[in-house]
Design an enzyme around this catalytic site. Structure first.
Site, mmCIF file in Angstrom:
data_model
loop_
_atom_site.group_PDB
_atom_site.id
_atom_site.type_symbol
_atom_site.label_atom_id
_atom_site.label_comp_id
_atom_site.label_asym_id
_atom_site.label_seq_id
_atom_site.Cartn_x
_atom_site.Cartn_y
_atom_site.Cartn_z
ATOM 1 C CG ASP A 100 -45.517 27.562 -49.183
ATOM 2 O OD1 ASP A 100 -46.375 26.672 -49.261
ATOM 3 O OD2 ASP A 100 -44.440 27.440 -48.592
ATOM 4 C CG MET A 158 -43.812 33.294 -39.531
ATOM 5 S SD MET A 158 -44.046 31.524 -39.437
ATOM 6 C CE MET A 158 -42.416 30.989 -38.953
ATOM 7 C CE LYS A 190 -49.521 24.877 -44.020
ATOM 8 N NZ LYS A 190 -48.169 25.047 -44.604
HETATM 9 N N1 SAH Z 1 -38.846 29.699 -45.514
HETATM 10 C C1 SAH Z 1 -39.002 31.134 -45.393
HETATM 11 C C2 SAH Z 1 -39.682 31.544 -44.098
HETATM 12 C C3 SAH Z 1 -41.103 31.036 -43.958
HETATM 13 S S1 SAH Z 1 -41.884 31.629 -42.517
HETATM 14 C C4 SAH Z 1 -37.611 31.796 -45.536
HETATM 15 O O1 SAH Z 1 -36.588 31.100 -45.499
HETATM 16 O O2 SAH Z 1 -37.563 33.016 -45.718
HETATM 17 C C5 SAH Z 1 -42.735 33.041 -43.112
HETATM 18 C C6 SAH Z 1 -42.083 34.314 -42.614
HETATM 19 O O3 SAH Z 1 -40.917 34.601 -43.344
HETATM 20 C C7 SAH Z 1 -42.922 35.568 -42.752
HETATM 21 O O4 SAH Z 1 -43.867 35.688 -41.725
HETATM 22 C C8 SAH Z 1 -41.873 36.641 -42.661
HETATM 23 O O5 SAH Z 1 -41.457 36.827 -41.323
HETATM 24 C C9 SAH Z 1 -40.714 35.994 -43.394
HETATM 25 N N2 SAH Z 1 -40.611 36.382 -44.818
HETATM 26 C C10 SAH Z 1 -40.549 35.571 -45.866
HETATM 27 N N3 SAH Z 1 -40.348 36.255 -47.009
HETATM 28 C C11 SAH Z 1 -40.293 37.552 -46.662
HETATM 29 C C12 SAH Z 1 -40.069 38.770 -47.373
HETATM 30 N N4 SAH Z 1 -39.910 38.793 -48.701
HETATM 31 N N5 SAH Z 1 -40.029 39.923 -46.680
HETATM 32 C C13 SAH Z 1 -40.165 39.936 -45.346
HETATM 33 N N6 SAH Z 1 -40.394 38.817 -44.613
HETATM 34 C C14 SAH Z 1 -40.447 37.646 -45.256
#
Ligand code: SAH
Length: 244
Positions: free
Chosen positions: A33, A167, A55
């Site tokens: 991703d 998000m 995406k």
């Molecule tokens: N599966 C992922 C989340 C996917 S949804 C998890 O468990 O973290 C995508 C969202 O995750 C982003 O829009 C943001 O809100 C958050 N996100 C993921 N990695 C991040 C990071 N390193 N720093 C801040 N927000 C993050």
């Protein structure tokens, strides 16, 4: 025929699980991703194929296409690692991909990852629960697609504890307004953490009322609640300084 759905953690490759690092080291194909950082991708063997199905706004890759690709690769008998930011089952659509693979008769191994919903607050020194301060934590998405039921933010405001929004950057003004309409105080502490655990990490703090006007870049995690005022790592630092 097994496809591994692997959590890549929040960004820092040191926050991969041992299992994730082992699978990556032996991968023939890595399908990843947009959220998976360069540091993690650097661990992919040079002869492995890397497919970016991230995406991004303006360049959507339909979920069905990703599932079809995974099924095809799985059938070829390759060591396939489907690498997702954070944890594959926390807003990662890992469940859908697992179901598609199972429907095609392909085995699925799920490797949990450290989700940003915990790691991003932690990177800012924020414990999502804290004795006497927050006895609950709710992880919620700020992004709804057309036709999906809305989040009942006003009800969430009454749950108490910590709210961690993923998000949620684009919708933050609406989210703040709804939470305040549900009874959360305008001065409820808020922290935003952009690209947690990477070199690009930015932590910002404001109040719930101030969240709308607060510049926040995506991807970010928004932490709402009394714990968002804490930075326990800074406290430890100052305690160490005081003691010396
Ligand atoms: N599966 C992922 C989340 C996917 S949804 C998890 O468990 O973290 C995508 C969202 O995750 C982003 O829009 C943001 O809100 C958050 N996100 C993921 N990695 C991040 C990071 N390193 N720093 C801040 N927000 C993050």
């Amino acid at each position: 025929m097994t496809v591994a759905l692997v959590g890549a953690g929040p960004g820092d490759p040191d926050l991969l699980t041992v299992r994730a690092a082992r699978l990556l080291a032996h991968a023939d194909v890595v399908v990843h991703d947009a959220l998976v950082g360069d540091g993690v991708l650097a661990l992919v063997p040079p002869d492995a194929e890397v497919v970016d199905v991230g995406k991004r706004p303006g360049r959507p890759v339909p979920q069905e296409l990703i599932s079809t690709l995974l099924v095809e690769l799985g059938r070829q008998g390759k060591q396939v690692v489907r690498l997702k930011g954070g944890d594959p089952f926390v807003f990662g659509r890992g469940g859908e991909e697992a179901l598609a693979l199972r429907a095609a008769g392909i085995e699925v191994e799920v490797v949990p990852g450290i989700t940003s919903s915990v790691a991003a607050p932690a990177a800012a020194g924020i414990p999502v629960t804290h004795r006497g301060v927050a006895a609950a934590v709710t992880t919620v998405t700020g992004h709804r697609r057309a036709g999906e039921p809305d989040i009942d933010w006003r009800a969430l405001a009454r749950v108490g504890g910590t709210i961690v929004v993923l998000m949620g950057v684009a919708q933050r003004a609406v989210i703040a307004a709804e939470l305040m309409a549900g009874g959360l105080a305008a001065d409820t502490p808020v922290a935003t953490v952009h690209r947690a655990t990477t070199d690009a990490q930015v932590v910002d703090r404001c109040s719930l009322a101030g969240l709308c006007d607060h510049p926040v870049r995506s991807p970010a995690v928004i932490v709402i609640g009394p714990v968002a005022a804490l930075d326990v790592t800074a406290l430890l630092d100052s305690a160490a300084i005081n003691a010396s």
